[in-house]
Design a protein around this motif. Structure first.
Motif, PDB file in Angstrom:
ATOM      1  N   SER A  34     -11.898   1.580  -4.704  1.00  0.00           N
ATOM      2  CA  SER A  34     -11.699   0.436  -3.813  1.00  0.00           C
ATOM      3  C   SER A  34     -12.969   0.060  -3.078  1.00  0.00           C
ATOM      4  O   SER A  34     -13.113  -1.070  -2.613  1.00  0.00           O
ATOM      5  CB  SER A  34     -10.579   0.744  -2.802  1.00  0.00           C
ATOM      6  N   SER A  49      -8.554  -7.834  -4.783  1.00  0.00           N
ATOM      7  CA  SER A  49      -7.248  -7.209  -4.565  1.00  0.00           C
ATOM      8  C   SER A  49      -6.445  -7.063  -5.851  1.00  0.00           C
ATOM      9  O   SER A  49      -5.222  -7.072  -5.831  1.00  0.00           O
ATOM     10  CB  SER A  49      -6.448  -8.035  -3.551  1.00  0.00           C
ATOM     11  N   ARG A  87      -6.151  -5.762  -0.020  1.00  0.00           N
ATOM     12  CA  ARG A  87      -7.538  -5.560   0.396  1.00  0.00           C
ATOM     13  C   ARG A  87      -8.130  -6.787   1.073  1.00  0.00           C
ATOM     14  O   ARG A  87      -8.779  -6.691   2.118  1.00  0.00           O
ATOM     15  CB  ARG A  87      -8.394  -5.185  -0.824  1.00  0.00           C
ATOM     16  N   PRO A 115     -11.545  -3.386   4.969  1.00  0.00           N
ATOM     17  CA  PRO A 115     -10.950  -2.828   3.749  1.00  0.00           C
ATOM     18  C   PRO A 115     -11.539  -1.504   3.293  1.00  0.00           C
ATOM     19  O   PRO A 115     -10.808  -0.656   2.767  1.00  0.00           O
ATOM     20  CB  PRO A 115     -11.181  -3.932   2.705  1.00  0.00           C
ATOM     21  N   ILE A 141      -8.056   0.611   3.493  1.00  0.00           N
ATOM     22  CA  ILE A 141      -7.330   0.877   2.251  1.00  0.00           C
ATOM     23  C   ILE A 141      -7.229   2.376   1.956  1.00  0.00           C
ATOM     24  O   ILE A 141      -6.131   2.876   1.678  1.00  0.00           O
ATOM     25  CB  ILE A 141      -7.963   0.116   1.070  1.00  0.00           C
TER      26      ILE A 141
END
Length: 482
Positions: free
Chosen positions: A80, A86, A231, A237, A241
């Motif tokens: 990520s 996303s 995200r 993020p 996340i």
């Protein structure tokens, strides 16, 4: 300021910067955990796991599943930080295994989530019908309440994601609260045969069929992977996340394991297998009545409705953002990437999700299929198989991606994802070997498995056509990696 200027509506934006960016860890955890429907798992699925595994050691199955998914999350969250959209499964698989496989995975993910969404809508309708019947004695058609929930969820999905997150947080707290009340009541009163460590005896797993129980335990976690889907709407993020993913998996695993332990103790280890096998549907409701009283029992019946509603709302939002990402990358129509100027949400994508799910739900209603034993069971079983396959591919993609980038963090980028990939692949094989437990009808099995395979193939064909027709957009897919 002129009247025309003030009255004019801003043009829809395609920029991810126009999206709402206020989601914190708690909001994302709430959406993901609500998507797992913890009350429904404790009330309905846990007795099934006990019965099918032939063992009272169900808490250990949830613990094993939780550990595997935490290992999966190690590689998942590492990716990520490198993939800046996303798309989650799609984006990570593409980064590791290439654009053609990645877009194949994207279409498979969309089909899997749409199947799950249709099944959830029918489940909500039946849950509401059952609650009304219990409290008033009035029988109403399930499709009526499916339609009502469909309209409400569609309206919420069109608006600001923060509104959905607040509703899901309330639903999650409520349903987790009643589960914990039941657990505490059973522990406080000592259960039917006194407190015992019998549900934690690993030797009991060998006496039953733990592979089938483990398969269903994994199914109870489906939805946690949606953390990365949000995200673009997270405040920070790169930090939010990973934290949300670990907290969601850990919290869900702990709640399931503790609650499974409590159910066995509540009934009594010597009777748990018999009760789970012969009175599956009433095992947990009877425990609520026995240990918490009629008020909490009745509240639980209502919260089962909100639990499934929250689950359906979560996956509507997940589908919306999957389409948004694919639209922003021009894999699908760029219109899917339009952001509503007021709600700062991918509202056009939400409308498309509403139209597709509406058509599918209407088609299933017209067929006259049973909403639970056929529509929900078949569609959710196929969807889960598709999503577990995507998780396996994601773990493999993590290893390939970080080896290509010569990342030295062996534990995070090699060991953890390889263990997760092997474990998840094993679960997929178990699921295929026991497909009749997921999709009992052989004709439906053939149709749905063929649909999943065709979805992946269609995605690869879409990728090849994109490479020929839109070479610049196809080349820019690599720009999503940092």
């Amino acid at each position: 300021m002129s009247t025309e200027t003030s009255a004019a509506a801003p043009a829809p934006s395609h920029s991810e910067n126009a999206l709402h960016r206020g989601l914190g860890v708690s909001s994302i955890v709430a959406m993901v955990a609500a998507g797992a429907a913890p009350l429904a798992v404790v009330a309905l699925t846990t007795p099934i796991i006990i019965a099918l595994s032939g063992s009272v050691a169900a808490p250990l199955l949830f613990i094993v599943a939780g550990i595997v998914l935490l290992l999966f999350s190690v590689g998942f969250t590492s990716m990520s930080r490198h993939v800046r959209n996303s798309g989650a499964f799609y984006s990570y698989i593409q980064a590791g295994l290439g654009r053609i496989v990645g877009i194949g995975a994207a279409v498979l993910a969309l089909v899997s989530y749409f199947l799950l969404q249709v099944g959830l809508y029918t489940y909500v309708g039946v849950a509401v019908t059952g609650a009304i019947s219990r409290f008033s004695g009035v029988e109403t058609p399930w499709w009526l309440w499916t339609l009502v929930s469909f309209v409400i969820i569609s309206a919420l999905g069109y608006r600001d994601i923060e509104l959905s997150s607040k509703i899901l947080l309330v639903a999650l707290v409520a349903e987790a609260g009643v589960v914990l009340i039941l657990d505490a009541s059973i522990f406080f009163r000592g259960g039917a045969e006194g407190l015992s460590a019998a549900p934690l005896n690993a030797a009991d797993l060998l006496a039953g069929t733990p592979s089938i129980g483990l398969m269903f335990a994994f199914f109870c976690f489906i939805g946690f992977e949606a953390t990365a889907v949000f995200r673009n709407e997270a405040r920070d993020p790169d930090r939010t996340i990973p934290r949300a993913t670990y907290i969601a998996v850990g919290m869900i695993a702990a709640l399931y394991a503790v609650s499974a332990f409590a159910l066995v103790i509540g009934v009594g280890p010597s009777r748990a297998l018999d009760v789970a096998a012969n009175d599956t549907a009433n095992m947990t409701p009877d425990l609520f009545m026995q240990y918490t009283g009629v008020v909490v029992h009745d509240i639980t019946n209502v919260l089962l409705v909100t639990s499934t509603f929250a689950c359906a709302l979560t996956f509507h939002n997940v589908l919306t953002r999957y389409q948004y990402t694919l639209g922003s990358l021009k894999v699908l129509s760029p219109r899917l990437a339009e952001v509503h100027p007021r709600f700062r949400a991918p509202s056009f994508s939400s409308i498309v999700v509403t139209i597709i799910t509406g058509i599918l739900v209407l088609a299933m209603t017209i067929t006259g299929l049973d909403p639970i034993n056929e529509i929900y069971t078949w569609f959710s079983g196929a969807a889960t198989l598709g999503l577990l396959t995507l998780m396996t591919l994601t773990s493999i993609a993590v290893v390939v991606f970080f080896r290509r980038h010569d990342d030295r963090r062996i534990t995070r980028t090699v060991i953890a994802p390889i263990i997760a990939a092997l474990a998840l692949a094993t679960v997929v094989i178990i699921a295929l070997a026991n497909i009749e437990l997921l999709i009992p009808d052989s004709v439906a099995t053939g149709i749905l498995l063929t649909l999943l395979v065709l979805a992946f193939i269609a995605g690869t064909i879409l990728a090849v056509r994109m490479r020929r027709a839109k070479p610049q957009a196809y080349a820019r897919l690599h720009d999503q990696e940092s």
